[in-house]
Design an enzyme around this catalytic site. Structure first.
Site, PDB file in Angstrom:
ATOM      1  N   ILE A  12       0.752  -1.341   0.006  1.00  0.00           N
ATOM      2  CA  ILE A  12      -0.035  -0.129   0.266  1.00  0.00           C
ATOM      3  C   ILE A  12       1.082   0.961   0.080  1.00  0.00           C
ATOM      4  CG2 ILE A  12      -1.287   0.847   1.079  1.00  0.00           C
ATOM      5  CD1 ILE A  12      -2.627  -1.327   3.085  1.00  0.00           C
ATOM      6  N   LEU A  33      12.524  -3.031   4.689  1.00  0.00           N
ATOM      7  CA  LEU A  33      12.271  -3.387   3.916  1.00  0.00           C
ATOM      8  C   LEU A  33      12.488  -5.360   4.264  1.00  0.00           C
ATOM      9  CD1 LEU A  33      15.470  -3.049   1.229  1.00  0.00           C
ATOM     10  CD2 LEU A  33      13.619  -2.190   1.368  1.00  0.00           C
ATOM     11  N   SER A 124      -6.943  -0.726  10.432  1.00  0.00           N
ATOM     12  CA  SER A 124      -7.940  -2.150   9.908  1.00  0.00           C
ATOM     13  C   SER A 124      -9.108  -1.483   9.957  1.00  0.00           C
ATOM     14  CB  SER A 124      -6.836  -3.057  10.036  1.00  0.00           C
ATOM     15  OG  SER A 124      -8.111  -4.137   9.285  1.00  0.00           O
ATOM     16  N   TYR A 148      -2.886  -9.593  16.111  1.00  0.00           N
ATOM     17  CA  TYR A 148      -2.302  -8.000  14.512  1.00  0.00           C
ATOM     18  C   TYR A 148      -3.896  -7.538  15.047  1.00  0.00           C
ATOM     19  CZ  TYR A 148      -3.125  -6.431  10.674  1.00  0.00           C
ATOM     20  OH  TYR A 148      -3.033  -4.787   9.366  1.00  0.00           O
ATOM     21  N   LYS A 152      -3.517  -2.343  15.446  1.00  0.00           N
ATOM     22  CA  LYS A 152      -4.539  -1.857  15.451  1.00  0.00           C
ATOM     23  C   LYS A 152      -4.952  -1.041  16.119  1.00  0.00           C
ATOM     24  CE  LYS A 152      -2.806  -1.882  11.193  1.00  0.00           C
ATOM     25  NZ  LYS A 152      -1.391  -1.137  10.944  1.00  0.00           N
ATOM     26  N   PHE A 177     -10.115  -1.265   4.396  1.00  0.00           N
ATOM     27  CA  PHE A 177     -11.058  -2.767   4.051  1.00  0.00           C
ATOM     28  C   PHE A 177      -9.966  -4.036   3.232  1.00  0.00           C
ATOM     29  CE2 PHE A 177     -15.024  -2.333   6.423  1.00  0.00           C
ATOM     30  CZ  PHE A 177     -15.003  -1.039   6.720  1.00  0.00           C
ATOM     31  N   PRO A 290     -11.469 -20.244  11.536  1.00  0.00           N
ATOM     32  CA  PRO A 290     -11.621 -19.827  12.830  1.00  0.00           C
ATOM     33  C   PRO A 290     -11.149 -18.549  12.942  1.00  0.00           C
ATOM     34  CG  PRO A 290      -9.538 -22.029  12.916  1.00  0.00           C
ATOM     35  CD  PRO A 290      -9.524 -21.540  11.036  1.00  0.00           C
TER      36      PRO A 290
HETATM   37  P1  NAD Z   1       3.521  -4.775   3.280  1.00  0.00           P
HETATM   38  O1  NAD Z   1       4.180  -5.747   4.593  1.00  0.00           O
HETATM   39  O2  NAD Z   1       3.270  -4.396   1.906  1.00  0.00           O
HETATM   40  O3  NAD Z   1       4.228  -3.407   3.727  1.00  0.00           O
HETATM   41  C1  NAD Z   1       4.538  -2.534   5.418  1.00  0.00           C
HETATM   42  C2  NAD Z   1       5.924  -2.611   4.733  1.00  0.00           C
HETATM   43  O4  NAD Z   1       6.781  -2.095   6.499  1.00  0.00           O
HETATM   44  C3  NAD Z   1       7.407  -3.680   4.295  1.00  0.00           C
HETATM   45  O5  NAD Z   1       7.798  -3.053   3.213  1.00  0.00           O
HETATM   46  C4  NAD Z   1       8.188  -3.443   5.483  1.00  0.00           C
HETATM   47  O6  NAD Z   1       8.888  -3.915   5.478  1.00  0.00           O
HETATM   48  C5  NAD Z   1       8.163  -2.810   6.265  1.00  0.00           C
HETATM   49  N1  NAD Z   1       8.195  -2.952   7.714  1.00  0.00           N
HETATM   50  C6  NAD Z   1       7.000  -3.401   8.321  1.00  0.00           C
HETATM   51  N2  NAD Z   1       8.263  -3.396  10.110  1.00  0.00           N
HETATM   52  C7  NAD Z   1       8.889  -1.889  10.191  1.00  0.00           C
HETATM   53  C8  NAD Z   1       9.314  -1.261  10.788  1.00  0.00           C
HETATM   54  N3  NAD Z   1       9.956  -1.944  12.091  1.00  0.00           N
HETATM   55  N4  NAD Z   1      10.515  -0.441  10.141  1.00  0.00           N
HETATM   56  C9  NAD Z   1      10.402  -0.101   8.742  1.00  0.00           C
HETATM   57  N5  NAD Z   1       9.689  -0.681   8.152  1.00  0.00           N
HETATM   58  C10 NAD Z   1       9.188  -2.076   8.292  1.00  0.00           C
HETATM   59  O7  NAD Z   1       1.818  -4.472   4.241  1.00  0.00           O
HETATM   60  P2  NAD Z   1       0.800  -3.433   3.655  1.00  0.00           P
HETATM   61  O8  NAD Z   1       0.010  -4.372   2.745  1.00  0.00           O
HETATM   62  O9  NAD Z   1       1.221  -2.398   3.006  1.00  0.00           O
HETATM   63  O10 NAD Z   1       0.269  -2.815   4.812  1.00  0.00           O
HETATM   64  C11 NAD Z   1       0.971  -1.809   5.024  1.00  0.00           C
HETATM   65  C12 NAD Z   1       0.475  -1.469   6.455  1.00  0.00           C
HETATM   66  O11 NAD Z   1      -1.366  -1.115   6.215  1.00  0.00           O
HETATM   67  C13 NAD Z   1       0.343  -1.931   7.582  1.00  0.00           C
HETATM   68  O12 NAD Z   1       0.975  -1.753   8.841  1.00  0.00           O
HETATM   69  C14 NAD Z   1      -1.050  -3.508   7.822  1.00  0.00           C
HETATM   70  O13 NAD Z   1      -0.830  -3.501   8.527  1.00  0.00           O
HETATM   71  C15 NAD Z   1      -1.544  -2.520   7.149  1.00  0.00           C
HETATM   72  N6  NAD Z   1      -3.060  -2.619   6.209  1.00  0.00           N
HETATM   73  C16 NAD Z   1      -2.678  -3.536   6.022  1.00  0.00           C
HETATM   74  C17 NAD Z   1      -4.208  -4.247   5.453  1.00  0.00           C
HETATM   75  C18 NAD Z   1      -4.587  -5.144   3.855  1.00  0.00           C
HETATM   76  O14 NAD Z   1      -4.671  -5.973   3.640  1.00  0.00           O
HETATM   77  N7  NAD Z   1      -3.096  -5.313   3.035  1.00  0.00           N
HETATM   78  C19 NAD Z   1      -5.511  -3.552   5.434  1.00  0.00           C
HETATM   79  C20 NAD Z   1      -5.665  -3.490   6.726  1.00  0.00           C
HETATM   80  C21 NAD Z   1      -4.698  -2.777   7.438  1.00  0.00           C
HETATM   81  C1  UD1 Z   2      -7.680 -11.081   6.941  1.00  0.00           C
HETATM   82  C2  UD1 Z   2      -8.023 -11.255   8.798  1.00  0.00           C
HETATM   83  C3  UD1 Z   2      -7.547  -9.630   8.758  1.00  0.00           C
HETATM   84  C4  UD1 Z   2      -6.635  -8.723   7.439  1.00  0.00           C
HETATM   85  C5  UD1 Z   2      -7.705  -8.546   6.265  1.00  0.00           C
HETATM   86  C6  UD1 Z   2      -5.905  -8.377   5.152  1.00  0.00           C
HETATM   87  C7  UD1 Z   2      -8.334 -12.724   9.385  1.00  0.00           C
HETATM   88  C8  UD1 Z   2      -9.065 -14.503   9.853  1.00  0.00           C
HETATM   89  N1  UD1 Z   2      -8.292 -11.920   8.644  1.00  0.00           N
HETATM   90  O1  UD1 Z   2      -8.921 -10.036   6.454  1.00  0.00           O
HETATM   91  O2  UD1 Z   2      -7.526  -9.417   9.956  1.00  0.00           O
HETATM   92  O3  UD1 Z   2      -6.871  -7.180   8.649  1.00  0.00           O
HETATM   93  O4  UD1 Z   2      -6.903 -10.110   5.899  1.00  0.00           O
HETATM   94  O5  UD1 Z   2      -6.439  -7.716   4.016  1.00  0.00           O
HETATM   95  O6  UD1 Z   2      -7.314 -13.446   8.780  1.00  0.00           O
HETATM   96  N2  UD1 Z   2     -11.169 -17.034   1.833  1.00  0.00           N
HETATM   97  C9  UD1 Z   2     -11.151 -17.745   1.347  1.00  0.00           C
HETATM   98  N3  UD1 Z   2     -10.034 -18.799   0.448  1.00  0.00           N
HETATM   99  C10 UD1 Z   2      -9.172 -18.196   1.146  1.00  0.00           C
HETATM  100  C11 UD1 Z   2      -8.848 -17.494   1.359  1.00  0.00           C
HETATM  101  C12 UD1 Z   2     -10.006 -16.607   2.384  1.00  0.00           C
HETATM  102  O7  UD1 Z   2     -12.366 -18.610   1.549  1.00  0.00           O
HETATM  103  O8  UD1 Z   2      -8.243 -19.230   0.813  1.00  0.00           O
HETATM  104  C13 UD1 Z   2     -12.547 -16.287   2.003  1.00  0.00           C
HETATM  105  C14 UD1 Z   2     -12.616 -16.187   3.664  1.00  0.00           C
HETATM  106  O9  UD1 Z   2     -12.733 -17.215   4.069  1.00  0.00           O
HETATM  107  C15 UD1 Z   2     -12.988 -14.153   3.829  1.00  0.00           C
HETATM  108  C16 UD1 Z   2     -12.760 -13.483   2.577  1.00  0.00           C
HETATM  109  O10 UD1 Z   2     -12.464 -14.638   1.879  1.00  0.00           O
HETATM  110  O11 UD1 Z   2     -14.616 -14.771   3.949  1.00  0.00           O
HETATM  111  C17 UD1 Z   2     -11.980 -12.688   2.595  1.00  0.00           C
HETATM  112  O12 UD1 Z   2     -10.657 -13.555   2.964  1.00  0.00           O
HETATM  113  P1  UD1 Z   2      -8.854 -12.505   3.427  1.00  0.00           P
HETATM  114  O13 UD1 Z   2      -8.470 -12.329   1.775  1.00  0.00           O
HETATM  115  O14 UD1 Z   2      -8.215 -13.536   3.516  1.00  0.00           O
HETATM  116  O15 UD1 Z   2      -9.423 -11.374   4.176  1.00  0.00           O
HETATM  117  P2  UD1 Z   2     -10.267 -11.135   5.450  1.00  0.00           P
HETATM  118  O16 UD1 Z   2     -10.564 -11.985   5.827  1.00  0.00           O
HETATM  119  O17 UD1 Z   2     -11.337  -9.985   5.524  1.00  0.00           O
END
Ligand code: NAD
Ligand code: UD1
Length: 331
Positions: A12, A33, A124, A148, A152, A177, A290
């Site tokens: 992101i 990294l 999140s 995790y 948040k 989301f 779960p």
């Molecule tokens: P990502 O793992 O691709 O990016 C996170 C980056 O942070 C990575 O490049 C990692 O190397 C760096 N990092 C981690 N710990 C560090 C530290 N102590 N010092 C410096 N760098 C560090 O993840 P993302 O999907 O881009 O997510 C970014 C943020 O958004 C995270 O905080 C994540 O929890 C949050 N978030 C992500 C999702 C999702 O589905 N991807 C959903 C909700 C929230």
């Molecule tokens: C998951 C995390 C959530 C996190 C989010 C980040 C869990 C319990 N929740 O959410 O905390 O913020 O990722 O993106 O891990 N599914 C399948 N088959 C698969 C994978 C997923 O059926 O192989 C279903 C899941 O049951 C769910 C939907 O797809 O209904 C989305 O799943 P996923 O992409 O893992 O995201 P979240 O569960 O929303």
């Protein structure tokens, strides 16, 4: 503005750097990294035609972080750096609590010390727990099922308390989301470590033939077809949401859902992916996973009203761009 982006080489973060640069801001990335690659910096530069400063450092290291604030005039911070694997957080809770909480405290402390007032935090939708959908920002935070998710919620509380004590600070808590998709250039996108846990990255690997079939976790939820419903959002829309949040920030704490407001079931997503890409995704129904909830989607009216931001890219674009990235990205 000159924006410090922690975790800026991640999924992101990298898209947000592109959006910030395209909106006329400049960017300094810090990342250790641990879950991304240095090359991402040059990909961001290639996409935007602009230069990006990069420092490889750990944001839990207060001395290293402070040196960045001393060296550069920073107008705001977008704090993405964090660990995000739900299953791993259950196995290694201390690593998650330490990294995800300490990083926020170190960066916030530097902001206060050097008078940087704008702070955007990656939260999140997981903080809503099992509230009734659609999730609204005013709902109480409910317990999540894993460390995790707890980091948040705790980070949100820590930042809220910091603002109470430092009323000049302007903090935006952005509750994402389910981000999917990739930049149209296919230079940046999500590159999961090992076997993906999330639905879209797993599905693209099934489509590619790396896994035989998708396992659909449960078809007995109280949803449209019994499978889990989520609010998938294109990562480029999400990135643009950060620019809007930063530009509109005023003193105090502001919470925004960044989602589309539309729920899509697992089977609906499979069908949309097959149609958008003219490819089959074999699947089998297995037991519920779960910790999963039935439905999770946003009420996205607050971000629209206050930030003037709405997600523009539909589920077809998300499926198309996720698949294009899977096919074209060269690791
Ligand atoms: P990502 O793992 O691709 O990016 C996170 C980056 O942070 C990575 O490049 C990692 O190397 C760096 N990092 C981690 N710990 C560090 C530290 N102590 N010092 C410096 N760098 C560090 O993840 P993302 O999907 O881009 O997510 C970014 C943020 O958004 C995270 O905080 C994540 O929890 C949050 N978030 C992500 C999702 C999702 O589905 N991807 C959903 C909700 C929230
Ligand atoms: C998951 C995390 C959530 C996190 C989010 C980040 C869990 C319990 N929740 O959410 O905390 O913020 O990722 O993106 O891990 N599914 C399948 N088959 C698969 C994978 C997923 O059926 O192989 C279903 C899941 O049951 C769910 C939907 O797809 O209904 C989305 O799943 P996923 O992409 O893992 O995201 P979240 O569960 O929303």
């Amino acid at each position: 503005m000159r924006i410090l982006v922690t975790g800026g080489t991640g999924f992101i973060g990298s898209h947000t750097c592109v959006a910030l640069l395209e909106a006329g801001h400049s960017v300094i990335i810090v990342d250790n990294l641990s879950n991304s690659k240095r090359e991402v910096v040059s990909y961001i530069e290639q996409i935007t035609g602009q230069t990006v400063l990069f420092y490889e450092l750990d944001v839990t290291d207060a001395v290293a972080v402070e040196a960045i604030f001393v060296k550069h005039d920073i107008d705001g911070v977008v704090h993405f750096a964090g660990l995000k694997a739900v299953g791993e957080s259950v196995e290694k809770p201390l690593i998650y609590y330490k990294n995800n909480l300490l990083s926020t405290m170190v960066v916030a402390e530097a902001c206060i010390k050097y008078g940087v007032e704008r702070f955007v935090f990656s939260s999140s939708a997981t903080v809503y727990g099992n509230n009734l959908v659609p999730f609204e920002e005013s709902m109480p935070l409910l317990p999540t099922t894993n460390p995790y998710g707890e980091t948040k919620a705790m980070n949100e509380r820590i930042l809220t308390d910091i603002v109470k004590a430092n009323p000049n600070l302007a903090v935006s808590l952005l509750r994402y989301f389910n981000p999917v998709g990739a930049h149209e250039s296919c230079l940046i996108g999500e590159v999961p470590n090992g076997i993906p846990n999330n639905l879209m990255p797993y599905m693209t690997k099934v489509a590619k033939g790396e896994f035989a079939q998708l396992r659909v976790f449960g078809d007995d939820y109280p949803t449209v077809d019994g499978t889990g419903v989520r609010d998938y959002i294109h990562v480029v829309d999400l990135a643009e949401g950060h620019v809007a949040a930063l530009e509109k920030l005023t003193a105090g704490v502001h919470v925004y859902n960044l989602g589309t407001g539309c729920g899509t079931s697992v089977l609906e997503l499979v069908k949309a992916f097959e149609e958008a890409n003219a490819i089959q995704v074999p699947y089998e129904i297995v037991a519920r996973r779960p910790g999963d909830i039935a439905s999770c989607y946003a009420d996205s009216t607050k971000a629209k009203k206050e930030l003037g931001w709405v997600a523009k890219r539909d589920i077809v674009a998300m499926c198309r761009d996720s698949w294009k990235f899977e096919k074209e990205y060269i690791d």
